[in-house]
Design a protein around this motif. Structure first.
Motif, PDB file in Angstrom:
ATOM      1  N   ASP A 116       0.815  -1.216   0.000  1.00 27.96           N
ATOM      2  CA  ASP A 116       0.000   0.000   0.000  1.00 27.96           C
ATOM      3  C   ASP A 116       0.844   1.260   0.000  1.00 27.96           C
ATOM      4  OD1 ASP A 116      -2.409  -1.182  -0.225  1.00 27.96           O
ATOM      5  OD2 ASP A 116      -2.964  -1.039   1.893  1.00 27.96           O
ATOM      6  N   GLY A 117       1.695   1.368  -1.003  1.00 32.95           N
ATOM      7  CA  GLY A 117       2.546   2.558  -1.096  1.00 32.95           C
ATOM      8  C   GLY A 117       3.486   2.681   0.089  1.00 32.95           C
ATOM      9  N   CYS A 118       3.982   1.535   0.546  1.00 35.34           N
ATOM     10  CA  CYS A 118       4.917   1.492   1.688  1.00 35.34           C
ATOM     11  C   CYS A 118       4.303   2.094   2.956  1.00 35.34           C
ATOM     12  CB  CYS A 118       6.241   2.175   1.349  1.00 35.34           C
ATOM     13  SG  CYS A 118       7.166   1.334   0.047  1.00 35.34           S
ATOM     14  N   THR A 119       3.027   1.815   3.177  1.00 32.88           N
ATOM     15  CA  THR A 119       2.389   2.291   4.413  1.00 32.88           C
ATOM     16  C   THR A 119       2.120   1.126   5.388  1.00 32.88           C
ATOM     17  OG1 THR A 119       0.179   2.043   3.456  1.00 32.88           O
ATOM     18  CG2 THR A 119       1.234   4.218   3.234  1.00 32.88           C
ATOM     19  N   LYS A 120       2.383  -0.092   4.957  1.00 32.66           N
ATOM     20  CA  LYS A 120       2.104  -1.244   5.830  1.00 32.66           C
ATOM     21  C   LYS A 120       3.396  -2.006   6.135  1.00 32.66           C
ATOM     22  CE  LYS A 120      -2.662  -1.986   5.416  1.00 32.66           C
ATOM     23  NZ  LYS A 120      -3.051  -1.013   4.368  1.00 32.66           N
ATOM     24  N   VAL A 121       3.497  -2.472   7.365  1.00 32.56           N
ATOM     25  CA  VAL A 121       4.639  -3.300   7.755  1.00 32.56           C
ATOM     26  C   VAL A 121       4.219  -4.765   7.681  1.00 32.56           C
ATOM     27  CG1 VAL A 121       6.267  -3.885   9.593  1.00 32.56           C
ATOM     28  CG2 VAL A 121       5.585  -1.501   9.244  1.00 32.56           C
ATOM     29  N   LEU A 122       4.897  -5.513   6.807  1.00 28.42           N
ATOM     30  CA  LEU A 122       4.576  -6.940   6.628  1.00 28.42           C
ATOM     31  C   LEU A 122       5.757  -7.843   6.970  1.00 28.42           C
ATOM     32  CD1 LEU A 122       2.573  -6.675   3.278  1.00 28.42           C
ATOM     33  CD2 LEU A 122       1.640  -6.959   5.591  1.00 28.42           C
TER      34      LEU A 122
END
Ligand code: UGA
Ligand code: MN
Length: 249
Positions: free
Chosen positions: A213-219
């Motif tokens: 998500d556009g580098c908005t989530k930490v996975l």
């Protein structure tokens, strides 16, 4: 496309626990090939048996880090020869005309959300995403504006061209196969393996594909397993409680 996960691993008490946790995640991911590279002179029984029974499609390799390259303090990077052995395997066994996929360098002690793998599967060149619990931050992350990577949210050596942890990027196998010589090296200081490797592959920041998500989530999290201290058993305690029954394999 297949996800080729390259994982260096070495013996310590926590090894099997870490590999178990990781395999339980990878079991949720289809079309994934786990290349596990032991840092050992010979393949150990522990890892051999583990891989035979873990249920994840895998290739088992080994190469030992020479004594003079073993970590003293923090001045030498870890997993260098093991990741290179994984790259050699890919270059020997995959055909750019036939095979499609992405390479991901996944250390054995990190924590992976299974959704991460679908984020990287359709990588054209190089995908990037945030990594949690690393570099003195809750998360390091590429800075994304209008769908493009513009810089790096990092505290540790933020001046790096690619200020990103090993767990934060995936590379299309075509790039790996086209750059037949690019590998990791001990002349790279810890913390610069990633940026040197990506630079050597000819990566341009404007070509990076931001995921999650556009580098908005930490996975993925750069967790580190605590070293376990084993107490010396008191005399007689082990008489009936035979340690051999709990052999590592
Ligand atoms: C950080 C980065 O996340 C790593 O990708 C990088 O290789 C490392 O720093 C470095 O400085 O070289 P960190 O958690 O400090 O990671 O390192 P480890 O997880 O201890 O080691 C990275 C990988 O190499 C692991 O998969 C580990 O099993 C393997 N390793 C470690 C070996 O194969 N041999 C060793 O002697 C030590
Ligand atoms: Mn680690």
């Amino acid at each position: 496309p297949t996800i080729y996960v390259i994982t260096p691993t070495y013996y310590r008490l926590e090894q099997k626990a870490d590999l178990t946790r990781m395999s339980n995640t990878l079991l949720h991911v289809h079309h994934l090939h786990w290349i596990v590279v032991e840092d050992s002179v010979e393949k150990t029984k522990l890892v051999t048996y583990f891989l035979e029974t873990c249920g994840v499609i895998n290739t088992h390799l080994n190469i030992s880090t020479p004594r003079e390259k073993r970590l003293r303090g923090t001045e030498l990077p870890r997993g260098v020869l093991q990741r290179n052995a994984g790259l050699d395997w890919i270059r020997t066994n995959l055909d750019p005309e036939v095979d499609e996929g992405v390479v991901y360098f996944a250390d054995d002690d990190n924590t992976y959300n299974r959704k991460l793998f679908e984020e990287m599967r359709y990588t054209q060149r190089v995908s990037v995403w945030p990594v949690g619990l690393v570099g003195g931050l809750k998360h390091e992350s590429p800075i994304v504006k209008n769908g493009k990577v513009k810089g790096w949210n990092a505290m540790y050596m933020p001046e790096r061209n690619f200020a990103i942890d090993m767990a934060g990027f995936g590379v299309n196998i075509n790039i790996i196969l086209n750059h037949t010589k690019t590998k990791f090296s001990y002349s790279m200081l810890p913390g610069t393996l990633e940026t040197s490797f990506l630079t050597a592959l000819g990566t341009k920041i404007q070509d990076l594909e931001p995921r999650a998500d556009g580098c908005t989530k930490v996975l993925v999290w750069h967790t580190r397993t605590e070293k376990t201290k084993i107490e010396k058993p008191k005399d007689g305690f082990l008489k009936q409680y035979k340690q051999e029954q709990f052999a590592d394999v």
